[in-house]
Design a protein around this motif. Structure first.
Motif, short mmCIF file in Angstrom:
data_model
loop_
_atom_site.label_atom_id
_atom_site.label_comp_id
_atom_site.label_asym_id
_atom_site.label_seq_id
_atom_site.Cartn_x
_atom_site.Cartn_y
_atom_site.Cartn_z
N GLU A 161 0.54 -0.36 0.07
CA GLU A 161 -0.13 0.20 0.38
C GLU A 161 1.11 1.53 0.44
O GLU A 161 0.57 2.30 -0.64
CB GLU A 161 -0.72 -0.55 1.34
CG GLU A 161 -1.96 -1.22 1.26
CD GLU A 161 -2.92 -1.47 2.87
OE1 GLU A 161 -2.98 -0.82 3.33
OE2 GLU A 161 -3.34 -2.16 2.28
N GLU A 164 -3.94 7.96 0.03
CA GLU A 164 -3.74 6.85 0.64
C GLU A 164 -2.25 6.41 2.05
O GLU A 164 -2.62 5.37 2.42
CB GLU A 164 -3.43 5.52 -0.93
CG GLU A 164 -3.08 4.05 -0.43
CD GLU A 164 -3.23 3.67 -1.96
OE1 GLU A 164 -2.72 2.63 -1.83
OE2 GLU A 164 -3.96 4.23 -2.34
N THR A 223 -1.76 4.82 4.66
CA THR A 223 -1.00 3.50 5.77
C THR A 223 0.30 3.79 6.57
O THR A 223 0.48 3.20 7.37
CB THR A 223 -0.34 3.65 3.88
OG1 THR A 223 -0.72 3.41 3.29
CG2 THR A 223 1.00 2.20 4.20
#
Length: 347
Positions: free
Chosen positions: A268, A280, A284
């Motif tokens: 990720e 994102e 993470t």
């Protein structure tokens, strides 16, 4: 002002053009004449590079380097010198003996480096007096992101295979994991070479999809983190070679869960890099904190063990895997750093 610098005044001509004269000596040295064309390449904010058109399409970076090897020089020292010249962007590297001939061991170490760790290189001349190495791979033949993806795939595969080797007591598989570390290093050296060449030329950076020289530092740190994933997999594989016996499957089950989680957050983090996705990346960073839950399950499983050697080995594996989750967090934080300007522009 340096000895090679000359001051020139900017002059205004016509309705919209500015001109600046070029030093006569440079024109002579380049073999140019009136009417010849030069390319003006912008580098960064404040620099311009003037390149004669006949040289404009040549390879970026210095073409050729020659190193002289002493008879007593260690093989490892020679390899380090080769790696340094490769990273500096030379396309032809000549290795010569300072006195007499290269020793067989020295020649073999050079050949092993070309085959094993210097991606895109080939020996074009080989004799007892010296060896010539040429870098044949094109700057854009394999992109930085493409090389990084391959490097990641190999490092993750090494990690999974290292645990499988531990479970099966598979010595040969453990050796394969250790050997695969050279492949990770090959991609690492390749990416660093590409970044070094491109950082000198804004056009090259744009072609690579990297927005500024500052971001190259972020890529360099990310490459180092993925390289360390391979190092941790190697440590787990070497544990089996040291103790020469497997660890029971029921004991390894929590380790497998921890490893699966860790590699997923690593995926990720890297995906956020390839997508330049700060949201994102932020998710993470937060998710990697969950590693403590998996680590606790491993520790709870160790409470039933009486074999102190096995407890020590599992703890070492757990530590290696936890470090990989930290690298995933580091990568995601770097993505946040390199995308912050884009995020601010959207606001």
């Amino acid at each position: 002002m340096g000895t090679n610098e000359e001051m020139r005044k900017i002059q205004f001509t016509g309705k919209s053009s500015y001109i600046v004269s070029l030093p006569k000596q440079w024109i002579t040295d380049m073999g140019l004449k009136q009417g010849d064309q030069v390319a003006v390449v912008r580098q960064g904010i404040s620099n311009l590079q003037i390149v004669p058109l006949k040289h404009h399409n040549k390879s970026v970076g210095t073409e050729e380097a020659t190193i002289e090897i002493k008879p007593e020089e260690e093989d490892s020292t020679i390899v380090r010198k080769l790696i340094s010249l490769y990273l500096l962007g030379f396309t032809i590297i000549n290795v010569r003996s300072k006195v007499g001939r290269l020793k067989p061991s020295q020649r073999n170490s050079i050949k092993d480096a070309v085959k094993g760790i210097l991606m895109g290189t080939e020996i074009t001349a080989d004799s007892t007096e010296g060896i010539t190495i040429q870098v044949l791979i094109n700057l854009f033949e394999l992109s930085v992101d493409g090389a990084l993806k391959r490097m990641l795939i190999i490092a993750k595969s090494m990690q999974n295979d290292a645990l499988l080797a531990q479970e099966e007591g598979n010595i040969e598989l453990a050796k394969e994991v250790i050997n695969s570390d050279d492949e990770v290093d090959r991609f690492s050296f390749y990416i660093m070479r590409q970044l070094k060449i491109a950082i000198q030329n804004e056009h090259m950076l744009n072609e690579m999809g990297i927005e500024s020289p500052y971001h190259c530092l972020g890529y360099r740190l990310i490459v180092k983190n993925i390289e360390r994933v391979g190092d941790h997999a190697t440590d787990i594989a070497r544990d089996l070679l040291e103790y020469k016996k497997p660890i029971k499957k029921n004991i390894l089950d929590p380790i497998h869960d921890m490893n699966t989680f860790t590699l997923s957050v690593l995926d990720e983090a890297c995906l956020s890099l390839f997508k330049k996705d700060s949201n994102e990346a932020e998710r993470t960073v937060q998710k990697t904190a969950e590693i403590s839950k998996y680590e606790k399950k491993v520790q709870d499983g160790l409470k039933t063990l009486r074999d102190t050697e096995e407890v020590y080995r599992v703890r070492r594996m757990s530590e290696n895997i936890r470090r990989i989750s930290e690298y995933a967090s580091d990568i995601a934080e770097i993505v946040l750093d390199v995308t912050i300007e884009k995020t601010l522009r959207k606001q």
